[in-house]
Design an enzyme around this catalytic site. Sequence first.
Site, mmCIF file in Angstrom:
data_model
loop_
_atom_site.group_PDB
_atom_site.id
_atom_site.type_symbol
_atom_site.label_atom_id
_atom_site.label_comp_id
_atom_site.label_asym_id
_atom_site.label_seq_id
_atom_site.Cartn_x
_atom_site.Cartn_y
_atom_site.Cartn_z
ATOM 1 C CB CYS A 99 21.170 9.808 43.801
ATOM 2 S SG CYS A 99 20.532 10.868 45.058
ATOM 3 C CD GLU A 100 22.921 3.443 46.765
ATOM 4 O OE1 GLU A 100 22.441 2.766 46.174
ATOM 5 O OE2 GLU A 100 23.902 3.357 47.455
ATOM 6 C CG HIS A 101 23.425 8.722 48.809
ATOM 7 N ND1 HIS A 101 24.602 9.156 47.942
ATOM 8 C CD2 HIS A 101 23.919 7.752 49.384
ATOM 9 C CE1 HIS A 101 25.514 7.993 48.071
ATOM 10 N NE2 HIS A 101 25.011 7.070 49.077
ATOM 11 C CG HIS A 102 20.241 13.327 48.568
ATOM 12 N ND1 HIS A 102 21.387 13.051 48.089
ATOM 13 C CD2 HIS A 102 20.204 14.028 49.745
ATOM 14 C CE1 HIS A 102 22.176 13.502 48.808
ATOM 15 N NE2 HIS A 102 21.461 14.116 49.889
ATOM 16 C CD GLN A 140 27.585 9.572 36.959
ATOM 17 O OE1 GLN A 140 26.968 10.275 37.284
ATOM 18 N NE2 GLN A 140 28.649 9.612 35.843
ATOM 19 C CG HIS A 168 24.418 13.245 40.388
ATOM 20 N ND1 HIS A 168 24.681 11.932 41.042
ATOM 21 C CD2 HIS A 168 25.440 12.886 39.221
ATOM 22 C CE1 HIS A 168 24.932 11.120 40.312
ATOM 23 N NE2 HIS A 168 25.393 11.813 39.344
ATOM 24 C CB CYS A 170 21.172 15.072 45.418
ATOM 25 S SG CYS A 170 22.302 14.034 44.596
#
Length: 217
Positions: A99-102, A140, A168, A170
């Site tokens: 995931c591009e956030h975590h 996603q 996910h 995260c």
Amino acid sequence: MASKSAGLQTVAAKNGVARRPRPSRADAEAAVRTLLEYAGDDPAREGLAGTPARVVRAYDEYFSGYDTDPVELLKRTFEETDGYDEMVVLKDIRFESHCEHHIAPIIGKAHVAYLPGNRVVGISKLARLVEVYAKRLQIQEKMTAQIANTLDEVLRPKGVAVVIEAAHQCMTTRGVHKPGVSMVTSRMLGAFRTDPTTRREFLAIIGVPAGSALTNV
Ligand SMILES: [Zn+2]
């Protein structure tokens, strides 16, 4: 056909990724050492001595998708159909993404289908297409749309359907800590969007009940 460099620029523009010079391997390893120190450990202790190099090698693998242009990947391989016009479905394509956030793992499976116009690709190329987008920093919804849009753009089929089910980490190992939850996203184009029979047939093949909670992207 576009030149290879033009293709790469297209990918970069589509993903909003500016192609900038990459930091050196040594710079990347130094960054990992900083994170180890930030975590409260000593990067110089024996057990961690090889960790920065290992993490950077793992990054080479996790994010290898940036080095492949998915449009070129499909363009190189399509063939004329000789009139085959039934649905082509590849289901349960396992993938690992982040995931591009975590930068936490997203692990799941993708189901990809299309209704050929006059071009088909080998099914291994559908799996490769999923992999090229998975091996990037992702959300996603974006990954689902990218796979569908690229197939649509290159093959010009009568319809494309992509469903992704994924967990996910995260969500499971941090934050709200909800194990066992998976997210389902879909993108339907052409006949899969306009013809309920085609859509139902596809959902039945992949084992997702029609009317289940799909997030359309
Ligand atoms: Zn995340």
